[in-house]
Design an enzyme around this catalytic site. Structure first.
Site, PDB file in Angstrom:
ATOM      1  CG  HIS A 112      -1.773   1.185   1.309  1.00  0.00           C
ATOM      2  ND1 HIS A 112      -2.993   1.184   0.450  1.00  0.00           N
ATOM      3  CD2 HIS A 112      -1.747   2.084   1.961  1.00  0.00           C
ATOM      4  CE1 HIS A 112      -3.599   2.344   0.799  1.00  0.00           C
ATOM      5  NE2 HIS A 112      -2.768   2.983   1.893  1.00  0.00           N
ATOM      6  CB  SER A 139       2.690  -0.063   4.611  1.00  0.00           C
ATOM      7  OG  SER A 139       3.081   1.249   4.999  1.00  0.00           O
TER       8      SER A 139
HETATM    9  C1  GRF Z   1       1.459   0.642  -6.244  1.00  0.00           C
HETATM   10  O1  GRF Z   1       1.566   2.034  -5.994  1.00  0.00           O
HETATM   11  C2  GRF Z   1       0.903   0.006  -5.258  1.00  0.00           C
HETATM   12  O2  GRF Z   1       1.472   0.247  -4.020  1.00  0.00           O
HETATM   13  C3  GRF Z   1      -0.597   0.277  -5.244  1.00  0.00           C
HETATM   14  O3  GRF Z   1      -1.078   0.336  -6.422  1.00  0.00           O
HETATM   15  C4  GRF Z   1      -0.061   0.513  -7.310  1.00  0.00           C
HETATM   16  C5  GRF Z   1       0.261  -0.573  -8.104  1.00  0.00           C
HETATM   17  O4  GRF Z   1       1.149  -0.218  -9.103  1.00  0.00           O
HETATM   18  N1  GRF Z   1      -1.359  -0.540  -4.229  1.00  0.00           N
HETATM   19  P1  GRF Z   1       1.376  -1.488 -10.258  1.00  0.00           P
HETATM   20  O5  GRF Z   1       0.486  -1.977 -10.970  1.00  0.00           O
HETATM   21  O6  GRF Z   1       2.411  -2.650  -9.181  1.00  0.00           O
HETATM   22  O7  GRF Z   1       2.655  -0.912 -11.147  1.00  0.00           O
END
Ligand code: GRF
Length: 219
Positions: A112, A139
């Site tokens: 997250h 996190s």
């Molecule tokens: C990331 O920032 C993750 O922390 C959040 O959504 C985004 C996903 O990015 N939960 P990706 O699809 O892995 O590029």
């Protein structure tokens, strides 16, 4: 050689965190076997990345199911069938029904983009900026039925600079996410991390504060 940890990944978007996991596996720093990459969006970049890496994929459309519990039951049934030991949520943008999660307690991780418990839910970069925070971060936690509320395992921190906006913050945080998530999955693969009755256990000892990502990994 010990049997690699079998992991399934759920992702709704471009999949850069999935790419980081695959790269760590390819580099020999993450002893895992990807058994499934599943998404609630057939167009997710994560599915294309998985296909290119030869990983089985699954796209399920929530609109084809009468309600959330039915969708989640189908999705988690397919994850169970894949033989996964661990499920990693890497940008999966749906709340998961508690009844689907229950049999997976202690075997689901989520990344997250905030320093939880600050800013559960959406728009974390904007909310950190609006609050005037001096630092932001990401996190990784064990998933429970409470959205972004499960026991914290590890964090990566980033100083907010004058002039930062949502886009610059997201851009600078992402490479940290890409180190953080594989590092935590590696702890699970090494059987060093578990969820006990009273919280997170590292090497069998209670973890009193989340691990921090430093220059040389988690500490
Ligand atoms: C990331 O920032 C993750 O922390 C959040 O959504 C985004 C996903 O990015 N939960 P990706 O699809 O892995 O590029």
């Amino acid at each position: 050689m010990p049997t690699p940890l079998r992991i399934a990944v759920l992702a709704s978007g471009r999949g850069s965190n999935l790419a980081a996991l695959i790269a760590a596996r390819d580099a020999g720093t993450l002893p895992v076997e990807f058994v499934l990459v599943a998404s609630d969006k057939a167009s997710a970049g994560a599915l294309r990345l998985a296909e290119a890496a030869g990983i089985p994929t699954l796209a399920l459309n929530p609109k084809s199911y009468p309600d959330r519990p039915t969708f989640d039951r189908e999705l988690f049934g397919r994850i169970t069938t894949s033989g996964a030991d661990l499920l990693v949520l890497a940008g999966f943008m749906r709340v998961i029904d508690g009844s689907a999660l229950a049999p997976w307690a202690g075997r689901v991780l989520n990344i997250h983009p905030s320093l939880l418990p600050r800013y559960r839910g959406l728009h974390t970069h904007r909310r950190a900026l609006e609050a005037g925070d001096a630092e932001h971060g990401a996190s990784v936690h064990f998933v429970t039925a409470e959205l972004d509320g499960g026991p914290l395992i590890a964090q990566a921190r980033l100083a907010i600079e004058t002039g930062d906006d949502e886009e610059t913050l997201a851009r600078r945080l992402l490479p940290l996410e890409h180190r953080l998530l594989p590092a935590v999955v590696a702890l699970v693969a090494a059987h060093r991390l578990a969820l006990g009755e009273a919280g997170v256990l590292l090497d069998g000892q209670p973890l009193h504060a989340p691990l921090q990502l430093g220059e040389h990994g988690l500490q």
